[in-house]
Scaffold this motif. Structure first.
Motif, PDB file in Angstrom:
ATOM      1  N   MET A 244       0.535  -1.230  -0.103  1.00  0.00           N
ATOM      2  CA  MET A 244      -0.036  -0.330  -0.078  1.00  0.00           C
ATOM      3  C   MET A 244       0.754   1.215   0.068  1.00  0.00           C
ATOM      4  SD  MET A 244      -3.614  -0.229   2.146  1.00  0.00           S
ATOM      5  CE  MET A 244      -2.517  -1.188   4.158  1.00  0.00           C
ATOM      6  N   LEU A 245       2.081   1.238   0.637  1.00  0.00           N
ATOM      7  CA  LEU A 245       2.906   2.071   0.223  1.00  0.00           C
ATOM      8  C   LEU A 245       3.479   2.534  -0.683  1.00  0.00           C
ATOM      9  CD1 LEU A 245       4.507   4.668   2.315  1.00  0.00           C
ATOM     10  CD2 LEU A 245       6.048   2.740   2.768  1.00  0.00           C
ATOM     11  N   CYS A 246       4.526   1.355  -0.647  1.00  0.00           N
ATOM     12  CA  CYS A 246       4.494   1.817  -2.494  1.00  0.00           C
ATOM     13  C   CYS A 246       3.533   2.239  -3.956  1.00  0.00           C
ATOM     14  CB  CYS A 246       4.209   0.361  -3.088  1.00  0.00           C
ATOM     15  SG  CYS A 246       6.058  -0.623  -2.295  1.00  0.00           S
ATOM     16  N   GLU A 247       2.259   2.010  -3.274  1.00  0.00           N
ATOM     17  CA  GLU A 247       0.691   2.298  -4.338  1.00  0.00           C
ATOM     18  C   GLU A 247       1.095   3.971  -4.264  1.00  0.00           C
ATOM     19  OE1 GLU A 247      -1.619  -1.915  -4.360  1.00  0.00           O
ATOM     20  OE2 GLU A 247      -1.962  -0.625  -3.379  1.00  0.00           O
ATOM     21  N   GLY A 248       0.953   4.032  -2.901  1.00  0.00           N
ATOM     22  CA  GLY A 248       0.551   5.747  -2.510  1.00  0.00           C
ATOM     23  C   GLY A 248       2.558   6.662  -2.944  1.00  0.00           C
ATOM     24  N   THR A 249       3.296   5.938  -3.463  1.00  0.00           N
ATOM     25  CA  THR A 249       4.488   6.803  -3.515  1.00  0.00           C
ATOM     26  C   THR A 249       5.393   6.333  -4.499  1.00  0.00           C
ATOM     27  OG1 THR A 249       6.089   5.010  -2.395  1.00  0.00           O
ATOM     28  CG2 THR A 249       5.159   7.086  -1.267  1.00  0.00           C
ATOM     29  N   GLY A 250       4.196   6.396  -5.612  1.00  0.00           N
ATOM     30  CA  GLY A 250       4.681   6.059  -7.137  1.00  0.00           C
ATOM     31  C   GLY A 250       4.799   4.699  -8.351  1.00  0.00           C
ATOM     32  N   GLY A 251       3.439   3.812  -7.134  1.00  0.00           N
ATOM     33  CA  GLY A 251       3.465   2.065  -7.746  1.00  0.00           C
ATOM     34  C   GLY A 251       4.264   1.242  -7.045  1.00  0.00           C
ATOM     35  N   LEU A 252       4.707   0.398  -7.498  1.00  0.00           N
ATOM     36  CA  LEU A 252       4.376  -0.959  -7.908  1.00  0.00           C
ATOM     37  C   LEU A 252       6.032  -1.410  -9.163  1.00  0.00           C
ATOM     38  CD1 LEU A 252       1.043  -3.377  -7.552  1.00  0.00           C
ATOM     39  CD2 LEU A 252       3.074  -1.718  -5.121  1.00  0.00           C
TER      40      LEU A 252
END
Length: 275
Positions: A244-252
């Motif tokens: 979820m943090l990845c998705e909120g900071t630029g994507g997977l």
């Protein structure tokens, strides 16, 4: 946790402790427990893997034979509820954890320090989740006071949990530098521990703190690494949170599983059975 460091551990106790607080957090299946403390270790390990249904069943199997362990059982149930967003219900169990050990007089054992600190830190996290930031700060201070006495140096875990919550509180207040400071404190504590799960969780807190100071690229890179590490060690809830943090900071990264799919897997493993 003096009792957990004892050389008198049986083979089963050692295996379950290693899964809960050591180097094998993804081990499954786990040996069966034979007493309330082993049951606590086993439930902690199962929940760390996202097997909340099995963990809930395990924690109800054996009635603790002392107030400190009963308090730790209650705090553990509260932590699962927080992980699925139920802070109100979590506060009920953290309140019970406090009631079981009391807060009058200095703690008389390492187990008492751990139980009191866990309960107060849990209540601080519950307050944070409900937007009661000043109360959360007060409870963290009371938790720290429990660790100041002669029995407070026997375990790294209570101080580490408190550092996580302190970092999260700073993030919620928009205090980026404070978040990084508390996250770095947590990392220092985690580096002295043998628990892979706690190391991975600390790396996640550090990644989130980076996002709070505007270091979005670094936060994303760190979160991707946490997601991979959590996946490698079978730590599904931490993998979900990192994703979820990845998705909120630029994507997977290519090939990563979306957080919604990881959440569905947690639900299949009993995420709705935490209470």
């Amino acid at each position: 946790m003096p009792s957990e460091q004892s050389s008198l551990f049986t083979a089963t106790q050692s295996e379950l402790f290693d899964a809960a607080f050591g180097g094998s957090p993804g081990r499954f299946p786990l040996p069966a427990s034979t007493d309330p403390r082993e049951s606590w270790y086993r439930s902690v390990a199962l929940a760390g893997q996202g097997r909340y249904g099995a963990a809930a069943v395990e924690l109800r199997r054996r009635r603790p034979d002392n107030a400190e362990l009963a308090s730790l059982h209650a705090s553990t149930r509260a932590s699962w509820l927080r992980q699925v967003g139920n802070h109100e219900r979590a506060a009920h169990f953290d309140g019970r954890a406090v009631f079981l050990v009391g807060l009058t007089g200095p703690p008389q054992s390492g187990d008492a320090v751990e139980a009191r600190s866990d309960a107060l830190t849990g209540l601080a996290a519950d307050a944070l989740g409900r937007g009661r930031f000043d109360l959360s700060e007060t409870l963290l201070a009371r938790s720290a006071a429990q660790r100041d006495g002669p029995f407070g140096s026997g375990s790294w875990r209570p101080a580490l949990r408190a550092a996580w919550v302190a970092a999260e509180l700073a993030m919620m207040r928009g205090d980026g530098s404070g978040a990084v400071r508390h996250a770095e404190c947590a990392r220092d504590l985690a580096n002295d521990a043998d628990s892979l799960r706690h190391l991975v969780k600390t790396d996640l807190v550090c990644a989130a703190a980076l996002s709070c100071i505007g270091e979005i690229t670094r936060a994303n890179e760190a979160a991707v690494q946490v997601a991979y590490a959590a996946g490698m060690h079978g730590l599904l809830p931490l993998r979900w949170a990192a994703t979820m943090l990845c998705e909120g900071t630029g994507g997977l990264d290519a090939g990563m599983v979306a957080s919604v799919d990881l959440a569905a897997e947690i639900d299949r493993r009993g995420g709705s059975m935490t209470d």
